[in-house]
Write a protein that holds these residues in place. Structure first.
Motif, mmCIF file in Angstrom:
data_model
loop_
_atom_site.group_PDB
_atom_site.id
_atom_site.type_symbol
_atom_site.label_atom_id
_atom_site.label_comp_id
_atom_site.label_asym_id
_atom_site.label_seq_id
_atom_site.Cartn_x
_atom_site.Cartn_y
_atom_site.Cartn_z
ATOM 1 N N ALA A 43 -22.366 20.228 -13.881
ATOM 2 C CA ALA A 43 -21.592 20.933 -14.910
ATOM 3 C C ALA A 43 -20.113 20.572 -14.846
ATOM 4 N N TYR A 44 -19.636 20.261 -13.645
ATOM 5 C CA TYR A 44 -18.219 19.934 -13.499
ATOM 6 C C TYR A 44 -17.951 18.431 -13.582
ATOM 7 N N GLY A 45 -18.792 17.701 -14.286
ATOM 8 C CA GLY A 45 -18.548 16.276 -14.488
ATOM 9 C C GLY A 45 -17.201 16.023 -15.137
ATOM 10 N N ASP A 46 -16.530 14.958 -14.712
ATOM 11 C CA ASP A 46 -15.178 14.671 -15.213
ATOM 12 C C ASP A 46 -15.139 13.543 -16.233
ATOM 13 N N ASN A 47 -16.300 13.001 -16.599
ATOM 14 C CA ASN A 47 -16.348 11.907 -17.575
ATOM 15 C C ASN A 47 -16.417 12.520 -18.971
ATOM 16 N N ASN A 63 -23.830 9.804 -14.899
ATOM 17 C CA ASN A 63 -24.098 11.072 -14.224
ATOM 18 C C ASN A 63 -22.866 11.951 -14.087
ATOM 19 N N LYS A 64 -21.696 11.380 -14.323
ATOM 20 C CA LYS A 64 -20.469 12.173 -14.251
ATOM 21 C C LYS A 64 -20.102 12.793 -15.599
ATOM 22 N N ARG A 65 -20.936 12.573 -16.621
ATOM 23 C CA ARG A 65 -20.754 13.317 -17.869
ATOM 24 C C ARG A 65 -21.278 14.743 -17.656
ATOM 25 N N PRO A 66 -20.579 15.760 -18.117
ATOM 26 C CA PRO A 66 -21.002 17.138 -17.841
ATOM 27 C C PRO A 66 -22.377 17.461 -18.430
ATOM 28 N N MET A 120 0.837 -1.199 0.000
ATOM 29 C CA MET A 120 0.000 0.000 0.000
ATOM 30 C C MET A 120 0.871 1.248 0.000
ATOM 31 N N LYS A 121 0.499 2.198 -0.856
ATOM 32 C CA LYS A 121 1.193 3.478 -0.923
ATOM 33 C C LYS A 121 0.204 4.616 -0.668
ATOM 34 N N TYR A 122 0.780 5.739 -0.305
ATOM 35 C CA TYR A 122 -0.010 6.944 -0.027
ATOM 36 C C TYR A 122 0.555 8.070 -0.889
ATOM 37 N N TYR A 123 -0.278 8.598 -1.773
ATOM 38 C CA TYR A 123 0.125 9.684 -2.660
ATOM 39 C C TYR A 123 -0.490 10.984 -2.144
ATOM 40 N N SER A 124 0.322 12.014 -1.990
ATOM 41 C CA SER A 124 -0.196 13.302 -1.544
ATOM 42 C C SER A 124 0.214 14.386 -2.530
ATOM 43 N N TYR A 125 -0.705 15.315 -2.774
ATOM 44 C CA TYR A 125 -0.423 16.398 -3.697
ATOM 45 C C TYR A 125 -1.199 17.643 -3.305
ATOM 46 N N VAL A 126 -0.830 18.750 -3.915
ATOM 47 C CA VAL A 126 -1.470 20.039 -3.654
ATOM 48 C C VAL A 126 -2.501 20.305 -4.742
ATOM 49 N N ILE A 127 -3.661 20.805 -4.327
ATOM 50 C CA ILE A 127 -4.714 21.124 -5.281
ATOM 51 C C ILE A 127 -4.938 22.643 -5.265
ATOM 52 N N PRO A 128 -4.414 23.353 -6.266
ATOM 53 C CA PRO A 128 -4.532 24.816 -6.281
ATOM 54 C C PRO A 128 -5.902 25.320 -6.712
ATOM 55 N N ARG A 129 -6.685 24.462 -7.386
ATOM 56 C CA ARG A 129 -8.044 24.830 -7.826
ATOM 57 C C ARG A 129 -8.971 23.664 -7.494
ATOM 58 N N ASP A 130 -10.066 23.968 -6.838
ATOM 59 C CA ASP A 130 -10.995 22.914 -6.434
ATOM 60 C C ASP A 130 -12.399 23.294 -6.882
ATOM 61 N N TYR A 131 -12.840 22.675 -7.983
ATOM 62 C CA TYR A 131 -14.178 22.929 -8.508
ATOM 63 C C TYR A 131 -15.074 21.699 -8.410
ATOM 64 N N GLY A 132 -14.573 20.636 -7.798
ATOM 65 C CA GLY A 132 -15.320 19.383 -7.800
ATOM 66 C C GLY A 132 -15.153 18.634 -9.100
ATOM 67 N N PHE A 133 -14.081 18.943 -9.823
ATOM 68 C CA PHE A 133 -13.806 18.330 -11.128
ATOM 69 C C PHE A 133 -12.694 17.300 -11.008
ATOM 70 N N ALA A 134 -11.596 17.682 -10.406
ATOM 71 C CA ALA A 134 -10.472 16.766 -10.219
ATOM 72 C C ALA A 134 -9.872 17.008 -8.831
ATOM 73 N N PRO A 135 -10.282 16.248 -7.844
ATOM 74 C CA PRO A 135 -11.149 15.069 -7.909
ATOM 75 C C PRO A 135 -12.631 15.446 -8.011
ATOM 76 N N ASN A 136 -13.429 14.470 -8.445
ATOM 77 C CA ASN A 136 -14.868 14.636 -8.540
ATOM 78 C C ASN A 136 -15.518 13.677 -7.535
ATOM 79 N N PRO A 137 -16.177 14.217 -6.478
ATOM 80 C CA PRO A 137 -16.660 13.351 -5.399
ATOM 81 C C PRO A 137 -18.143 12.990 -5.470
#
Length: 205
Positions: free
Chosen positions: A91-95, A79-82, A1-18
């Motif tokens: 609108a912020y679908g990532d598919n 439903n994840k298609r914009p 198991m690995k843990y990847y961490s990164y910085v998200i400078p813009r958060d629109y619910g697109f990447a990641p999409n929850p």
């Protein structure tokens, strides 16, 4: 198991999409999408130029890995298609990526041009790795990003590149901290949505 961490400078619910019961990473972060495996954890933290600096925005455990075409064709993710007439979370679908006659198609979206045409800069970056990471185990905090205890500072993402951690003990301790204090699911809204207007990302670095 690995843990990847990164910085998200813009958060629109697109990447990641929850949304719609799955947290997906289908665009951006090609190196994480290339390397992460089932069972790995991925965490996104607020960028230094935001009020959420070093706070935990999202934590997800990779449960499934799909190609873009598999993601597009899977009824679970329709439903994840914009869609632009059902609210911002739709609108912020990532598919948005799939093939037509062997060529990449980029749907009108956060990563397309304003007129809906293909943004080649984003297409090139996103499709560099033909993998979509899917999680049903996730925590999305958005504008309610949380501070994590100091003993986990080494796990906080910083800078432009992601970090990879393999110390299972400290990873498990962080996961336990989050799971003991929060239920899985959505706990906030994307922090970059400040005026209610839909935004396009042109691919600026």
């Amino acid at each position: 198991m690995k843990y990847y961490s990164y910085v998200i400078p813009r958060d629109y619910g697109f990447a990641p999409n929850p949304y719609f019961g799955y947290c997906t990473l289908a665009t951006c972060k090609p190196r994480i999408r290339k390397s992460a495996q089932k069972g790995d954890w991925i965490a996104a933290y607020g960028a230094s130029n935001t009020k959420l600096c070093k706070k935990l925005i999202m934590l997800m455990r990779v449960g499934e890995i799909l190609t873009f075409d598999e993601y597009w064709d899977d009824i679970r993710f329709t439903n994840k298609r914009p869609v632009f007439n059902r609210g911002m979370f739709c609108a912020y679908g990532d598919n948005i990526y799939h093939h037509i006659d062997g060529n990449w198609m980029q749907e009108p979206s956060h990563h397309s041009m304003v007129d809906g045409s293909i943004n080649n800069a984003n297409l090139e970056t996103d499709t560099k790795v033909d993998r979509v990471l899917v999680a049903t185990e996730y925590y999305y905090f958005g504008n309610n990003a949380i501070e994590i205890p100091r003993e986990f500072n080494a796990l906080i993402g910083s800078g432009r590149n992601h970090r990879v951690h393999t110390d299972i003990n400290i990873i498990d301790e962080l996961i336990n901290f989050v799971s003991e204090n929060y239920v899985m699911g959505i706990h906030g809204i994307p922090y970059s949505r400040v005026n209610g207007a839909f935004a396009h990302y042109r691919g600026e670095k």
